[in-house]
Design an enzyme around this catalytic site. Structure first.
Site, PDB file in Angstrom:
ATOM      1  N   ASN A 152      -3.756 -38.334  99.477  1.00  0.00           N
ATOM      2  CA  ASN A 152      -5.130 -38.430  99.989  1.00  0.00           C
ATOM      3  C   ASN A 152      -6.204 -38.003  98.977  1.00  0.00           C
ATOM      4  O   ASN A 152      -7.387 -38.235  99.197  1.00  0.00           O
ATOM      5  CB  ASN A 152      -5.312 -37.598 101.265  1.00  0.00           C
ATOM      6  N   ASP A 164      -3.066 -40.963 111.874  1.00  0.00           N
ATOM      7  CA  ASP A 164      -3.649 -42.041 111.079  1.00  0.00           C
ATOM      8  C   ASP A 164      -4.764 -42.704 111.875  1.00  0.00           C
ATOM      9  O   ASP A 164      -4.699 -42.764 113.098  1.00  0.00           O
ATOM     10  CB  ASP A 164      -2.534 -43.040 110.751  1.00  0.00           C
TER      11      ASP A 164
END
Ligand code: V0D
Length: 236
Positions: free
Chosen positions: A62, A14
């Site tokens: 995503n 991340d």
């Protein structure tokens, strides 16, 4: 009491986009740098004797990112392979993936298949990319496979147990250590079954800054926790 081996390391990568934005660079530059870190950390992990490393590279959620960013992310498998295949071979790293690659762009699919074929005989660490992966989807798919076997008559309902269930997942290697970078403290639908007994390490460091030193800190913490609990009855 035997020390628990660090066999399977899983990482939620991340902070690539944020890392770039904070430096006034386009978000895709962060993903590019992130890809390089994947290579560096994979080599470091394999040198430390870790047998499997699974990285959460693109989740089913995503897709909601801007088109340009998603398109670039799907160029990364080819970029990664062209640049780093030699390194992977030298370190005997095998590439695998988990997730649903049926919907991802053809070019990316080809590079993913090439990377698996070319590294198939490597005998060192397995680097597994979770692509378009979601753990709840994985569990639903495993359930369907099991139900199918019951319908076929090849499996008896009474025989279903956690070992049979695990064997129908995309990968069933228990995770020993899960790392999430960039400050978020969530699992985000990653390897839910496989992290049942894993240690979880959260760090504020953003993925493009996560270097060998950071990996060493995470492993130090993992070993410290193991020593702390190792003296007590730790039967698992
Ligand atoms: C972007 C940081 C390598 C996180 C890493 C399509 C997100 C760089 C691959 C790759 C991504 C995947 C399969 C393979 C070889 C390489 C990759 C994605 C994203 C999702 F066989 N980096 N990388 N795949 N990023």
């Amino acid at each position: 009491m035997q020390k628990k081996e660090l066999n399977h390391l899983a990482i939620i990568l991340d902070g690539n986009g944020r890392w770039a934005q904070e430096r006034n660079m386009p978000r895709i530059k962060g993903h590019y740098e992130g890809g390089r870190r994947v290579k560096d950390i994979a080599i470091a992990a394999s040198n430390l004797g870790i047998k499997r490393m699974t990285v959460y590279a693109f989740s089913t959620e995503n897709w909601s990112r801007p088109d340009d960013e998603v398109n670039f992310i799907f160029k990364l498998p080819k970029i990664f392979l062209d640049k780093y295949l030699n390194d992977l071979m030298k370190h005997q790293i095998r590439v695998e993936y988990i997730g649903d690659i049926s919907y991802i762009p053809e070019g990316a699919k080809k590079s993913i298949n090439d990377s698996m074929i070319k590294t198939n005989e490597n005998i060192g660490m397995t680097l597994c990319f979770a692509l378009n992966y979601g753990s709840q989807d994985e569990i639903v798919k495993a359930t369907k496979k099991i139900v199918q076997q019951v319908e076929d008559g090849s499996l008896n309902i009474e025989a279903i147990n956690k070992e049979i269930f695990a064997a129908n997942l995309m990968d069933n290697t228990p995770v020993d250590l899960l790392i999430r970078t960039s400050g978020e403290q969530r699992i985000s639908n990653f390897l839910l079954w496989q992290i049942a007994y894993s240690e979880i390490y959260f760090t504020d460091v953003m993925w493009p800054d996560f270097d060998e030193k950071q990996l060493a800190l995470a492993i130090e913490e993992y070993k410290r926790r193991d020593r702390r609990f190792g003296g007590l009855s730790n039967a698992k």
